[in-house]
Design an enzyme around this catalytic site. Structure first.
Site, short mmCIF file in Angstrom:
data_model
loop_
_atom_site.label_atom_id
_atom_site.label_comp_id
_atom_site.label_asym_id
_atom_site.label_seq_id
_atom_site.Cartn_x
_atom_site.Cartn_y
_atom_site.Cartn_z
N MET A 1 0.85 -1.19 0.00
CA MET A 1 0.00 0.00 0.00
C MET A 1 0.89 1.25 0.00
SD MET A 1 -3.42 -0.98 2.09
CE MET A 1 -2.80 -0.67 3.71
N LEU B 1 6.66 3.10 1.56
CA LEU B 1 7.61 1.99 1.63
C LEU B 1 8.71 2.25 2.64
CD1 LEU B 1 7.98 1.15 -2.18
CD2 LEU B 1 6.32 0.26 -0.53
N HIS B 2 9.14 1.17 3.29
CA HIS B 2 10.25 1.22 4.24
C HIS B 2 11.14 0.00 3.99
CE1 HIS B 2 7.90 -1.81 6.28
NE2 HIS B 2 6.90 -0.95 6.47
N GLY C 1 11.34 -2.74 5.34
CA GLY C 1 10.64 -4.03 5.33
C GLY C 1 10.14 -4.36 3.93
N HIS C 2 9.57 -3.37 3.24
CA HIS C 2 9.12 -3.60 1.87
C HIS C 2 10.31 -3.91 0.96
CE1 HIS C 2 5.75 -0.87 3.31
NE2 HIS C 2 5.08 -1.90 2.85
N GLN D 1 -10.33 -2.55 2.38
CA GLN D 1 -9.87 -3.22 3.61
C GLN D 1 -9.82 -2.29 4.81
OE1 GLN D 1 -6.03 -4.26 1.58
NE2 GLN D 1 -5.14 -3.93 3.59
N LYS E 1 5.30 -9.92 9.21
CA LYS E 1 4.69 -9.07 10.23
C LYS E 1 3.16 -9.19 10.21
CE LYS E 1 4.16 -4.50 10.34
NZ LYS E 1 2.80 -4.31 10.90
N GLN F 1 -2.59 -12.22 7.81
CA GLN F 1 -2.79 -11.95 6.38
C GLN F 1 -2.13 -13.05 5.55
OE1 GLN F 1 -2.58 -7.99 4.34
NE2 GLN F 1 -0.47 -8.55 3.99
N ARG G 1 2.87 2.69 9.47
CA ARG G 1 2.18 3.52 10.48
C ARG G 1 3.14 4.05 11.54
NH1 ARG G 1 -2.04 -0.40 9.21
NH2 ARG G 1 -3.92 0.70 8.55
O1 PAF Z 1 -0.11 -5.78 3.55
C1 PAF Z 1 -0.56 -4.85 2.86
O2 PAF Z 1 0.10 -3.82 2.66
C2 PAF Z 1 -1.93 -4.97 2.23
O3 PAF Z 1 -2.81 -5.64 3.08
C3 PAF Z 1 -1.90 -5.62 0.84
C4 PAF Z 1 -1.44 -7.06 0.90
C5 PAF Z 1 -1.01 -4.82 -0.09
C6 PAF Z 1 -3.32 -5.62 0.24
O4 PAF Z 1 -3.83 -4.33 0.12
#
Ligand code: PAF
Length: 288
Positions: A37, A40-41, A43-44, A68, A157, A161, A195
């Site tokens: 989403m 980015l940090h 972790g991404h 979501q 993390k 999910q 966040r």
């Molecule tokens: O983990 C997230 O950032 C979101 O839940 C995802 C998997 C990109 C779906 O919107």
């Protein structure tokens, strides 16, 4: 932003992305998807680095999925930093950033067909955020259909999910393998999260309660579930600004709460509100 930054091509439409990927696939390339989403940090970037090891072409999707977020949640305040995100992806060998609008993803407005996360989807995060996992699975399902990746990479993390995405791929016979990358942490143990940028210095310090709780839970693991729960919850005693939402111990195979006398591998899930920011974390433990 559209177009290219360094080697990264920012693609806002499904049609263009499909066209680009068809060309790359025709040339024999394999494809990895890193759904995000944005904001980015490191972790991404660890997800991206792993994706690079697994496939020839890496697609990072950046889409703040309204489906979501529930009423009253932080959809409006969720950080949107596309330019900085694209800059960050210019180095690590990402070929495409898929950055659609909400209208591109949901052209009919309200979505008629959604995926349902089932029983596990209504527990823990799902209990605190009703509908969150249905919305998450729906967008991940759409992204998998749009990109048709050989592999998709997620972060540990978001353990619940990951469990639900794996189950969805299994249940629906989606031909994508799901890879999971360990949580990236600050030196003091705080799990990286988009966040975290909302935390002022006082709340940043208080946010360490989550990792302290997980460490306390791990230290108590050989004494069994009751001790794990007691020691984990005790970590939340000290901070007025930190409100524990849940601390549970689940079976990694089913993601259901473990039995009182359980032994062996388990996962501690924790969620708390630090000031006005909701944070989650988890750790693998072995119950003795
Ligand atoms: O983990 C997230 O950032 C979101 O839940 C995802 C998997 C990109 C779906 O919107």
């Amino acid at each position: 932003m559209t177009g290219s930054t360094s080697s990264v091509r920012v693609v806002p439409t499904i049609a263009e992305l499909r066209e680009q990927l068809a060309e790359r696939r025709a040339a024999g390339a394999s494809v990895a998807l890193v759904p995000t989403m944005g904001a980015l940090h490191a972790g991404h970037l660890a997800l991206v680095a792993h994706a690079r090891e697994l496939a020839d072409v890496v697609v990072v999707s950046i889409f703040v999925n309204p489906l979501q977020f529930g009423p009253g949640e932080d959809l409006d305040r969720y950080p949107r930093t596309l330019d900085a995100d694209v800059e960050a992806l210019a180095g690590p060998g990402v070929e495409f950033v898929f950055a659609p609008t909400a209208a591109e993803m949901y052209p009919n407005g309200a979505v008629g067909t959604t995926l349902t996360a089932g029983r596990v989807g209504s527990l823990y995060e799902g209990a605190s955020r009703p509908g969150h996992f249905d919305g998450m699975l729906t967008v991940v399902g759409k992204l998998l259909n749009i990109v048709r990746p050989d592999v998709a990479v997620f972060g540990q993390k978001d353990a619940q999910q990951v469990f639900l995405v794996r189950r969805m791929v299994d249940d629906l016979d989606v031909p994508t393998s799901i890879e999971v990358v360990p949580t990236v942490r600050e030196a003091d143990g705080l799990a990286l999260s988009s966040r975290n940028r909302f935390l002022d210095p006082g709340h940043r310090a208080a946010a360490l309660t989550l990792i302290e709780a997980l460490r306390a839970a791990d230290a108590a693991a050989s004494d069994g579930l009751a001790e794990v729960l007691a020691e984990g919850a005790a970590a939340f005693g000290d901070h007025d600004d930190v409100t524990l939402d849940y601390l549970v111990v689940v079976d990694p195979e089913t993601f259901l709460p473990v039995a009182d006398d359980a032994r062996g591998p388990a996962v501690v899930l924790v969620a708390a509100r630090v000031g006005s920011t909701r944070l989650i974390d988890n750790a693998a433990i072995t119950l003795g």
